[in-house]
Scaffold this motif. Sequence first.
Motif, PDB file in Angstrom:
ATOM      1  N   GLU A 173      15.662   4.991 -27.471  1.00  0.00           N
ATOM      2  CA  GLU A 173      15.405   6.130 -26.582  1.00  0.00           C
ATOM      3  C   GLU A 173      13.926   6.214 -26.234  1.00  0.00           C
ATOM      4  N   ALA A 174      13.053   5.983 -27.234  1.00  0.00           N
ATOM      5  CA  ALA A 174      11.612   6.006 -26.991  1.00  0.00           C
ATOM      6  C   ALA A 174      11.199   4.855 -26.077  1.00  0.00           C
ATOM      7  N   VAL A 175      11.816   3.693 -26.266  1.00  0.00           N
ATOM      8  CA  VAL A 175      11.521   2.538 -25.417  1.00  0.00           C
ATOM      9  C   VAL A 175      11.887   2.837 -23.965  1.00  0.00           C
ATOM     10  N   ARG A 176      13.063   3.398 -23.758  1.00  0.00           N
ATOM     11  CA  ARG A 176      13.500   3.699 -22.393  1.00  0.00           C
ATOM     12  C   ARG A 176      12.575   4.715 -21.735  1.00  0.00           C
ATOM     13  N   ALA A 177      12.223   5.760 -22.469  1.00  0.00           N
ATOM     14  CA  ALA A 177      11.351   6.795 -21.905  1.00  0.00           C
ATOM     15  C   ALA A 177       9.980   6.221 -21.562  1.00  0.00           C
ATOM     16  N   HIS A 178       9.435   5.417 -22.470  1.00  0.00           N
ATOM     17  CA  HIS A 178       8.125   4.799 -22.237  1.00  0.00           C
ATOM     18  C   HIS A 178       8.158   3.901 -21.009  1.00  0.00           C
ATOM     19  N   ASN A 179       9.151   3.024 -20.952  1.00  0.00           N
ATOM     20  CA  ASN A 179       9.190   2.030 -19.880  1.00  0.00           C
ATOM     21  C   ASN A 179       9.402   2.663 -18.511  1.00  0.00           C
ATOM     22  N   ALA A 180      10.289   3.651 -18.438  1.00  0.00           N
ATOM     23  CA  ALA A 180      10.540   4.305 -17.151  1.00  0.00           C
ATOM     24  C   ALA A 180       9.296   5.040 -16.666  1.00  0.00           C
ATOM     25  N   ALA A 181       8.620   5.740 -17.580  1.00  0.00           N
ATOM     26  CA  ALA A 181       7.422   6.487 -17.194  1.00  0.00           C
ATOM     27  C   ALA A 181       6.299   5.547 -16.769  1.00  0.00           C
ATOM     28  N   LEU A 182       6.152   4.430 -17.482  1.00  0.00           N
ATOM     29  CA  LEU A 182       5.077   3.492 -17.148  1.00  0.00           C
ATOM     30  C   LEU A 182       5.360   2.788 -15.824  1.00  0.00           C
ATOM     31  N   ALA A 183       6.620   2.449 -15.570  1.00  0.00           N
ATOM     32  CA  ALA A 183       6.966   1.826 -14.294  1.00  0.00           C
ATOM     33  C   ALA A 183       6.697   2.776 -13.134  1.00  0.00           C
ATOM     34  N   ALA A 184       7.031   4.057 -13.313  1.00  0.00           N
ATOM     35  CA  ALA A 184       6.768   5.045 -12.267  1.00  0.00           C
ATOM     36  C   ALA A 184       5.267   5.196 -12.034  1.00  0.00           C
ATOM     37  N   TYR A 185       4.490   5.176 -13.123  1.00  0.00           N
ATOM     38  CA  TYR A 185       3.033   5.254 -12.991  1.00  0.00           C
ATOM     39  C   TYR A 185       2.505   4.043 -12.214  1.00  0.00           C
ATOM     40  N   GLY A 186       2.975   2.852 -12.596  1.00  0.00           N
ATOM     41  CA  GLY A 186       2.523   1.645 -11.907  1.00  0.00           C
ATOM     42  C   GLY A 186       2.868   1.669 -10.437  1.00  0.00           C
ATOM     43  N   GLN A 187       4.068   2.136 -10.118  1.00  0.00           N
ATOM     44  CA  GLN A 187       4.465   2.230  -8.719  1.00  0.00           C
ATOM     45  C   GLN A 187       3.551   3.189  -7.960  1.00  0.00           C
ATOM     46  N   ARG A 188       3.230   4.311  -8.591  1.00  0.00           N
ATOM     47  CA  ARG A 188       2.388   5.299  -7.918  1.00  0.00           C
ATOM     48  C   ARG A 188       0.994   4.768  -7.627  1.00  0.00           C
TER      49      ARG A 188
END
Length: 402
Positions: free
Chosen positions: A294-309
């Motif tokens: 769960e922590a991995v999924r939350a981290h990865n999704a948030a970081l991908a969104a940051y990178g996209q932004r």
Amino acid sequence: MTPYDQGVSAGEPPAALPGARLLFSLDPGVSYLNHGSFGAVPVGVQRAQQRLRDEVDANPMAFYAGEGLMDRVVHTRRHLASFLGADPDGSALVANTTTGVSLVLNSVRLESADEVLLTDHGYGSVFFAARRQCRRAGATARTVALPLGASSAEVVSRVRAALRPGKTKLLIVDQIASATAACLPVREIVAAAHEHDIPVLVDAAHVPGHIPVDVAAIGADFWVGNLHKWAFAPRGTALLSVAPPWRRRMEPLVVSWEQEQGYPLAVEYQGTIDYTPWLAAPAGLFTLRTLGWEAVRAHNAALAAYGQRVLGEALGVTDLPHPGHPEVAMRIVPLPSGLATTAPEAYALRTLIAEKLAAETQVNAWGGRGLLRLSAQVYNRAEEYDRLAERLPQLLHESKRQ
């Protein structure tokens, strides 16, 4: 599914998971922002596989000809199928999703009046496989367009309208599309197709270990996903799940000594192939669970969104597509008009970014436009996306002038 056109809301990047970066042997001089293509195998999983290789080479006869090999494969398959919510008795381990797709196409038995329906979000080799099988049978491969930004309702409506009862022999749809990172509403699509008794193959190459999945609940006739991308398995590990009515029809691409056993053993046993990726795959799930999935999924999704932004801001792109699922850790940034509009141009640009900026990304040509795809994994850091955002605009400017 959350509407794919809702945009991105990403503030500060997530905190790093303690010790996660040390689990991988990636080159520290390269920003590896493309986990989605080939994954990255944790060191512990590499070592588990190497121990298996050592076992093979210590006594190949005992490994391949002994009584225990297929028992070990079946045990592994049950472990992986359970993780995915798939029926172990209706699942088979295969080398990759494309192999599973070819197995299905080979077993559906197309005829000259039939067609295979795909979406324009599909993976290239899947298109090639479908067209080849159709060409052999005199059938037709057809594509339905799904706009970038379509809602779940629109996606289902467009697919339903494209179905031709009595003619469409198979529908192939992605659960998470490779080129666009779109997470499609596969359960609803399957239900729509089944209204007309049309079987559905779900290409879930990017799903295992990426987002939670219950394969049985999707209800597809065929579902296949790679575990060597997001589930930390060694490369060459995928699971094909087949619904009960189809299992007796499944024919392996290569006949082996387990042919008389039928599916799934006839598919899994292929003589002297390398079984060590499959047998080491549970070590990947152990790593995922140790980190806290769960922590991995939350981290990865948030970081991908940051990178996209930050990449979108650097390139002046305001319409940044959301993948349609809150935990998808791949995001796309549309490139300036005229860049990477063909597959060769996309490949050339990806190579240029790797060589000049020491950053591995994925660039796809889709719908006449270039799409830069970013992935995020626990070994990535916000500064890697910041650095790419700082340097990429100039590189693209120079590339466009050439």
